[in-house]
Design a protein around this motif. Structure first.
Motif, PDB file in Angstrom:
ATOM      1  N   MET A  58      40.058  27.215  19.549  1.00 11.80           N
ATOM      2  CA  MET A  58      39.705  26.162  20.493  1.00 11.80           C
ATOM      3  C   MET A  58      40.878  25.871  21.427  1.00 11.80           C
ATOM      4  SD  MET A  58      37.533  23.627  18.005  1.00 11.80           S
ATOM      5  CE  MET A  58      37.124  22.422  19.260  1.00 11.80           C
ATOM      6  N   GLY A  59      42.072  25.789  20.883  1.00  4.65           N
ATOM      7  CA  GLY A  59      43.258  25.549  21.700  1.00  4.65           C
ATOM      8  C   GLY A  59      43.485  26.656  22.710  1.00  4.65           C
ATOM      9  N   ASP A  60      43.343  27.905  22.270  1.00  6.05           N
ATOM     10  CA  ASP A  60      43.522  29.050  23.177  1.00  6.05           C
ATOM     11  C   ASP A  60      42.488  29.032  24.305  1.00  6.05           C
ATOM     12  OD1 ASP A  60      45.632  29.898  21.625  1.00  6.05           O
ATOM     13  OD2 ASP A  60      44.478  31.458  20.574  1.00  6.05           O
ATOM     14  N   ALA A  61      41.243  28.683  23.971  1.00  4.37           N
ATOM     15  CA  ALA A  61      40.189  28.632  24.993  1.00  4.37           C
ATOM     16  C   ALA A  61      40.501  27.552  26.030  1.00  4.37           C
ATOM     17  CB  ALA A  61      38.833  28.368  24.340  1.00  4.37           C
ATOM     18  N   LEU A  62      40.972  26.406  25.583  1.00  2.00           N
ATOM     19  CA  LEU A  62      41.309  25.332  26.519  1.00  2.00           C
ATOM     20  C   LEU A  62      42.493  25.712  27.407  1.00  2.00           C
ATOM     21  CD1 LEU A  62      40.809  22.186  24.271  1.00  2.00           C
ATOM     22  CD2 LEU A  62      39.389  22.919  26.186  1.00  2.00           C
ATOM     23  N   VAL A  63      43.484  26.389  26.823  1.00  2.00           N
ATOM     24  CA  VAL A  63      44.638  26.841  27.611  1.00  2.00           C
ATOM     25  C   VAL A  63      44.189  27.785  28.720  1.00  2.00           C
ATOM     26  CG1 VAL A  63      46.711  28.288  27.513  1.00  2.00           C
ATOM     27  CG2 VAL A  63      46.378  26.496  25.825  1.00  2.00           C
ATOM     28  N   LYS A  64      43.197  28.624  28.435  1.00  2.00           N
ATOM     29  CA  LYS A  64      42.680  29.569  29.429  1.00  2.00           C
ATOM     30  C   LYS A  64      41.762  28.891  30.446  1.00  2.00           C
ATOM     31  CE  LYS A  64      42.929  33.454  26.255  1.00  2.00           C
ATOM     32  NZ  LYS A  64      42.155  34.361  25.401  1.00  2.00           N
ATOM     33  N   GLY A  65      41.489  27.595  30.251  1.00  2.00           N
ATOM     34  CA  GLY A  65      40.651  26.868  31.192  1.00  2.00           C
ATOM     35  C   GLY A  65      39.174  26.890  30.863  1.00  2.00           C
ATOM     36  N   HIS A  66      38.812  27.399  29.698  1.00  2.00           N
ATOM     37  CA  HIS A  66      37.403  27.460  29.303  1.00  2.00           C
ATOM     38  C   HIS A  66      36.932  26.101  28.795  1.00  2.00           C
ATOM     39  CE1 HIS A  66      37.271  31.799  29.698  1.00  2.00           C
ATOM     40  NE2 HIS A  66      38.394  31.863  28.983  1.00  2.00           N
ATOM     41  N   ARG A  67      35.630  25.904  28.855  1.00  2.00           N
ATOM     42  CA  ARG A  67      35.000  24.697  28.320  1.00  2.00           C
ATOM     43  C   ARG A  67      34.413  25.068  26.965  1.00  2.00           C
ATOM     44  NH1 ARG A  67      29.822  22.361  28.698  1.00  2.00           N
ATOM     45  NH2 ARG A  67      29.910  20.100  28.824  1.00  2.00           N
ATOM     46  N   ILE A  68      34.539  24.168  25.998  1.00  2.00           N
ATOM     47  CA  ILE A  68      34.000  24.405  24.658  1.00  2.00           C
ATOM     48  C   ILE A  68      32.862  23.425  24.443  1.00  2.00           C
ATOM     49  CG2 ILE A  68      34.479  24.361  22.190  1.00  2.00           C
ATOM     50  CD1 ILE A  68      37.474  24.737  22.995  1.00  2.00           C
ATOM     51  N   GLU A  69      31.679  23.946  24.107  1.00  2.00           N
ATOM     52  CA  GLU A  69      30.535  23.089  23.849  1.00  2.00           C
ATOM     53  C   GLU A  69      29.996  23.371  22.464  1.00  2.00           C
ATOM     54  OE1 GLU A  69      26.032  22.384  25.465  1.00  2.00           O
ATOM     55  OE2 GLU A  69      27.582  22.936  26.914  1.00  2.00           O
ATOM     56  N   ILE A  70      29.959  22.338  21.635  1.00  2.00           N
ATOM     57  CA  ILE A  70      29.402  22.446  20.291  1.00  2.00           C
ATOM     58  C   ILE A  70      28.168  21.556  20.273  1.00  2.00           C
ATOM     59  CG2 ILE A  70      29.819  22.117  17.829  1.00  2.00           C
ATOM     60  CD1 ILE A  70      32.846  22.408  18.517  1.00  2.00           C
ATOM     61  N   ARG A  71      26.987  22.182  20.289  1.00  2.00           N
ATOM     62  CA  ARG A  71      25.718  21.453  20.379  1.00  2.00           C
ATOM     63  C   ARG A  71      25.621  20.420  19.263  1.00  2.00           C
ATOM     64  NH1 ARG A  71      22.409  23.227  24.875  1.00  2.00           N
ATOM     65  NH2 ARG A  71      23.662  24.969  25.590  1.00  2.00           N
ATOM     66  N   GLY A  72      25.210  19.232  19.615  1.00  2.00           N
ATOM     67  CA  GLY A  72      25.056  18.153  18.650  1.00  2.00           C
ATOM     68  C   GLY A  72      26.352  17.434  18.335  1.00  2.00           C
ATOM     69  N   PHE A  73      27.481  17.950  18.774  1.00  2.00           N
ATOM     70  CA  PHE A  73      28.775  17.326  18.501  1.00  2.00           C
ATOM     71  C   PHE A  73      29.415  16.827  19.787  1.00  2.00           C
ATOM     72  CE2 PHE A  73      33.395  17.496  17.739  1.00  2.00           C
ATOM     73  CZ  PHE A  73      33.472  16.575  16.710  1.00  2.00           C
ATOM     74  N   GLY A  74      29.656  17.736  20.726  1.00  2.00           N
ATOM     75  CA  GLY A  74      30.257  17.333  21.985  1.00  2.00           C
ATOM     76  C   GLY A  74      30.897  18.504  22.695  1.00  2.00           C
ATOM     77  N   SER A  75      31.605  18.196  23.764  1.00  2.00           N
ATOM     78  CA  SER A  75      32.251  19.263  24.526  1.00  2.00           C
ATOM     79  C   SER A  75      33.705  18.894  24.812  1.00  2.00           C
ATOM     80  CB  SER A  75      31.499  19.515  25.832  1.00  2.00           C
ATOM     81  OG  SER A  75      31.514  18.357  26.629  1.00  2.00           O
ATOM     82  N   PHE A  76      34.522  19.916  24.870  1.00  2.00           N
ATOM     83  CA  PHE A  76      35.935  19.793  25.194  1.00  2.00           C
ATOM     84  C   PHE A  76      36.160  20.499  26.527  1.00  2.00           C
ATOM     85  CE2 PHE A  76      35.621  19.749  20.615  1.00  2.00           C
ATOM     86  CZ  PHE A  76      36.522  18.783  20.211  1.00  2.00           C
TER      87      PHE A  76
END
Length: 106
Positions: A33-51
Protein backbone atom coordinates in the motif's frame (compact mmCIF):
# COMPACT_ATOMS: atom_id res chain seq x y z
CA UNK A 1 -5.65 -0.79 17.06
CA UNK A 2 -1.92 -1.05 16.49
CA UNK A 3 -0.03 -3.06 13.94
CA UNK A 4 0.77 -5.74 16.55
CA UNK A 5 -2.95 -5.88 17.52
CA UNK A 6 -3.76 -6.50 13.86
CA UNK A 7 -1.18 -9.30 13.69
CA UNK A 8 -2.62 -10.88 16.84
CA UNK A 9 -6.18 -10.68 15.50
CA UNK A 10 -5.14 -12.25 12.20
CA UNK A 11 -3.18 -15.06 13.87
CA UNK A 12 -5.99 -15.88 16.31
CA UNK A 13 -8.71 -15.78 13.63
CA UNK A 14 -6.86 -18.12 11.28
CA UNK A 15 -5.42 -21.01 13.28
CA UNK A 16 -3.33 -22.29 10.37
CA UNK A 17 -1.32 -19.03 10.38
CA UNK A 18 1.60 -18.78 12.74
CA UNK A 19 2.30 -15.48 14.45
CA UNK A 20 5.30 -14.99 12.15
CA UNK A 21 3.21 -15.67 9.01
CA UNK A 22 0.53 -13.21 10.17
CA UNK A 23 3.21 -10.60 10.85
CA UNK A 24 4.69 -11.17 7.38
CA UNK A 25 1.24 -10.88 5.76
CA UNK A 26 0.47 -7.58 7.51
CA UNK A 27 3.92 -6.19 6.67
CA UNK A 28 3.56 -7.22 3.02
CA UNK A 29 0.13 -5.59 2.67
CA UNK A 30 1.19 -2.34 4.34
CA UNK A 31 4.40 -2.18 2.30
CA UNK A 32 2.46 -2.73 -0.95
CA UNK A 33 0.00 0.00 0.00
CA UNK A 34 2.82 2.40 0.86
CA UNK A 35 4.63 1.68 -2.41
CA UNK A 36 1.44 2.23 -4.42
CA UNK A 37 0.84 5.60 -2.75
CA UNK A 38 4.45 6.66 -3.35
CA UNK A 39 3.93 5.91 -7.06
CA UNK A 40 0.83 8.12 -7.02
CA UNK A 41 -1.71 5.30 -7.32
CA UNK A 42 -5.09 5.31 -5.60
CA UNK A 43 -6.00 2.34 -3.40
CA UNK A 44 -9.65 1.35 -3.15
CA UNK A 45 -10.84 -1.39 -0.81
CA UNK A 46 -14.56 -1.95 -1.43
CA UNK A 47 -16.63 -1.65 1.72
CA UNK A 48 -13.72 -0.12 3.65
CA UNK A 49 -12.51 3.03 1.91
CA UNK A 50 -9.93 4.54 -0.37
CA UNK A 51 -6.45 5.94 0.09
CA UNK A 52 -5.06 8.63 -2.17
CA UNK A 53 -2.37 11.29 -2.21
CA UNK A 54 -3.21 14.95 -1.71
CA UNK A 55 -0.80 17.68 -2.75
CA UNK A 56 -0.17 20.57 -0.39
CA UNK A 57 1.07 23.66 -2.18
CA UNK A 58 4.17 25.49 -0.98
CA UNK A 59 3.33 28.35 1.37
CA UNK A 60 4.74 30.89 3.74
CA UNK A 61 4.61 29.95 7.42
CA UNK A 62 5.89 31.43 10.65
CA UNK A 63 8.39 30.14 13.14
CA UNK A 64 6.35 30.30 16.38
CA UNK A 65 9.44 31.03 18.48
CA UNK A 66 11.08 33.80 16.52
CA UNK A 67 8.13 34.99 14.44
CA UNK A 68 10.21 35.02 11.27
CA UNK A 69 8.68 33.92 7.97
CA UNK A 70 9.65 30.48 6.73
CA UNK A 71 9.01 28.93 3.32
CA UNK A 72 7.21 25.59 3.69
CA UNK A 73 7.86 23.39 0.65
CA UNK A 74 5.25 21.43 -1.31
CA UNK A 75 4.21 18.13 0.29
CA UNK A 76 2.38 15.03 -0.82
CA UNK A 77 0.32 13.58 2.03
CA UNK A 78 -1.77 10.41 2.25
CA UNK A 79 -5.54 10.85 2.57
CA UNK A 80 -8.13 8.26 3.63
CA UNK A 81 -11.79 8.46 2.72
CA UNK A 82 -13.99 5.85 4.44
CA UNK A 83 -16.44 3.91 2.30
CA UNK A 84 -20.20 3.99 2.80
CA UNK A 85 -20.31 0.48 4.32
CA UNK A 86 -17.61 1.36 6.90
CA UNK A 87 -19.33 4.65 7.83
CA UNK A 88 -22.68 2.88 8.28
CA UNK A 89 -21.13 0.04 10.28
CA UNK A 90 -19.35 2.45 12.64
CA UNK A 91 -22.52 4.51 13.07
CA UNK A 92 -24.65 1.43 13.80
CA UNK A 93 -22.16 -0.02 16.31
CA UNK A 94 -21.73 3.35 18.02
CA UNK A 95 -25.51 3.74 18.28
CA UNK A 96 -25.74 0.21 19.71
CA UNK A 97 -23.12 0.98 22.36
CA UNK A 98 -24.72 4.31 23.27
CA UNK A 99 -28.23 2.84 23.21
CA UNK A 100 -29.70 5.11 20.54
CA UNK A 101 -31.01 4.79 16.99
CA UNK A 102 -28.46 4.99 14.13
CA UNK A 103 -28.43 8.23 12.12
CA UNK A 104 -30.04 8.07 8.69
CA UNK A 105 -28.42 10.53 6.27
CA UNK A 106 -30.97 12.72 4.54
Amino acid sequence: MTRSDLVEALASRFGQLTHRDAEFAVKTILDAMGDALVKGHRIEIRGFGSFSINRRSPRMGRNPRSGESVMIPEKRVPHFKPGKALREHVDAKTAEILGREPQNPA
